[in-house]
Design a protein around this motif. Structure first.
Motif, PDB file in Angstrom:
ATOM      1  N   ILE A   1      -4.317  -0.211  -4.793  1.00  0.00           N
ATOM      2  CA  ILE A   1      -4.734  -0.562  -3.434  1.00  0.00           C
ATOM      3  C   ILE A   1      -5.885  -1.566  -3.477  1.00  0.00           C
ATOM      4  N   ARG A   2      -6.803  -1.411  -4.423  1.00  0.00           N
ATOM      5  CA  ARG A   2      -7.956  -2.306  -4.505  1.00  0.00           C
ATOM      6  C   ARG A   2      -7.564  -3.700  -4.951  1.00  0.00           C
TER       7      ARG A   2
ATOM      8  N   THR B   1      -3.378   4.773  -8.265  1.00  0.00           N
ATOM      9  CA  THR B   1      -3.235   4.509  -6.831  1.00  0.00           C
ATOM     10  C   THR B   1      -4.433   3.743  -6.284  1.00  0.00           C
ATOM     11  N   SER B   2      -5.628   4.167  -6.632  1.00  0.00           N
ATOM     12  CA  SER B   2      -6.828   3.500  -6.100  1.00  0.00           C
ATOM     13  C   SER B   2      -6.926   2.053  -6.581  1.00  0.00           C
TER      14      SER B   2
ATOM     15  N   TRP C   1       0.821  -1.208   0.000  1.00  0.00           N
ATOM     16  CA  TRP C   1       0.000   0.000   0.000  1.00  0.00           C
ATOM     17  C   TRP C   1       0.857   1.261   0.000  1.00  0.00           C
TER      18      TRP C   1
ATOM     19  N   GLY D   1      -4.239  -4.946  -5.325  1.00  0.00           N
ATOM     20  CA  GLY D   1      -3.155  -5.469  -4.505  1.00  0.00           C
ATOM     21  C   GLY D   1      -2.308  -6.518  -5.174  1.00  0.00           C
TER      22      GLY D   1
ATOM     23  N   ALA E   1       1.724   2.272  -3.558  1.00  0.00           N
ATOM     24  CA  ALA E   1       0.602   2.956  -4.209  1.00  0.00           C
ATOM     25  C   ALA E   1       0.484   4.400  -3.734  1.00  0.00           C
TER      26      ALA E   1
END
Length: 364
Positions: free
Chosen positions: A161-162, A157-158, A104, A164, A107
């Motif tokens: 993170i989603r 980035t989103s 994370w 992974g 990201a």
């Protein structure tokens, strides 16, 4: 004993087979190297911030707020870099099953880089707006590209993170990351070209002013070139060598380069202003020190050598001084060209009674 030995061999082969199925089947040293370079550049950012608040404590609060925001973003980015390397090198040391996982903190570094890049781009776009005297036909497309770059980074980035997972992200959203890097590099080139164009339009017949414009042009090209090269390298590694994390290591340094470019531009104002007001020492051909991103990268002699076609400061033509003397002679004609008489009836010559100033004239 033989059964235990066979089981250990089977476990080793199973681990190797699992590692060969991953996209990133090796440890990520580029992330470590890129993190070390980023931390080194973060020290340069701190030096630039300290120099700014020492020299420009009377600046407007908006500029001070921008400097503080860039510094906070830089510190947060450095913290994320350290966190990412801690997770990769310590927490998950030797874990082949985690090589495909996206930390994370990695990201978050992409988002922080995008925000810093957006601030710096807007700063230079505002300068173009001033130089072009409010030409919105130039400013509006540049602003749209800056917004597109930060939007692409936000999506990247989103989704990282989603999801992974690197393979899933590459399969679904690799074009978004490519778009962000390409727009950032292209915007650097456009901003540099437009700023150089408007700066060069200010050339005059004065040697000192032309020298300042040459320095400004060179300084603008250097700042834009460094960030553009770093972004292009990260894009190249992403397109052709994405399996070795080289793109990520280069991307970690981009945030620091943009921050240094922004702060160095602010810190150079006093030196350029002093030179333009004639307070600089020496002849017009002599260069003066500017707070660049890497203070020791360009010496004064090298800068002079490039600005004047290989000639040193001593070989440059000096100002030619010309003294003009104007001689003015005043003559007065005698009335009727005949001698006049005085009160006693004796002839007199007026030319003999003229003052020496009129007879001899004035010398200027």
């Amino acid at each position: 004993m033989a059964v235990i030995h066979d089981e250990s061999i089977a476990h080793s082969y199973g681990t190797l087979a699992q590692a060969s199925l991953t996209v990133y089947n090796h440890a990520p040293p580029p992330v470590l190297l890129g993190g070390l370079v980023a931390l080194f550049l973060s020290g340069a950012v701190f030096m630039q911030v300290a120099l700014y608040y020492q020299l420009y404590h009377t600046d407007r609060w908006r500029i001070k707020t921008l400097v503080l925001a860039v510094w906070v973003l830089d510190l947060t980015h450095s913290a994320m870099v350290c966190t990412a390397n801690w997770e990769n090198m310590v927490v998950h040391y030797g874990g082949f099953d985690t090589l495909d996982s996206i930390a994370w903190s990695i990201a978050v570094t992409i988002a922080l880089t995008a925000v810093t890049t957006f601030i710096v781009h807007c700063f230079y776009i505002q300068r173009i707006h001033s130089l072009s005297r409010g030409n919105w036909f130039i400013v509006t497309p540049l602003t749209a590209l800056a917004l597109l770059r930060v939007s692409a980074a936000s999506v990247t980035t989103s989704e990282m993170i989603r999801l992974g997972n690197y393979p899933l992200f590459i399969a679904q959203f690799s074009w978004v990351f490519t778009l962000g890097l390409a727009v950032s590099a292209g915007l650097d080139v456009l901003i540099t070209i437009i700023m150089c164009y408007y700066i060069r339009r200010g050339r005059t017949g004065f040697v000192r002013m032309n020298h300042i414009i040459d320095v400004l042009t060179l300084y603008t090209v250097e700042n834009g070139m460094i960030t553009c090269i770093a972004t292009c390298l990260s894009l190249f590694f992403w397109l052709f060598m994405r399996s070795n994390f080289a793109f990520l290591g280069m991307h970690l340094a981009i945030n620091k380069l943009y921050a240094n470019s922004f702060l160095a531009s602010l810190n150079a104002r006093k030196a350029i202003a002093n030179k333009s007001q004639g307070s600089g020492q020496g002849h017009a051909g002599e260069a003066f020190a500017l707070p660049v991103m890497f203070p020791n990268s360009h010496s004064t002699q090298t800068r002079d050598h490039r600005l004047f076609g290989g000639l040193s400061a001593a070989e440059n033509p000096k100002t030619l001084e010309i003294t003009i003397d104007v001689e003015q002679t005043v003559q007065r004609d005698l009335e009727d060209h005949a001698p006049s008489t005085d009160d006693e009836g004796e002839p007199s010559n007026r030319s003999e009674k003229r003052s020496p100033d009129v007879a001899d004239g004035a010398m200027y």
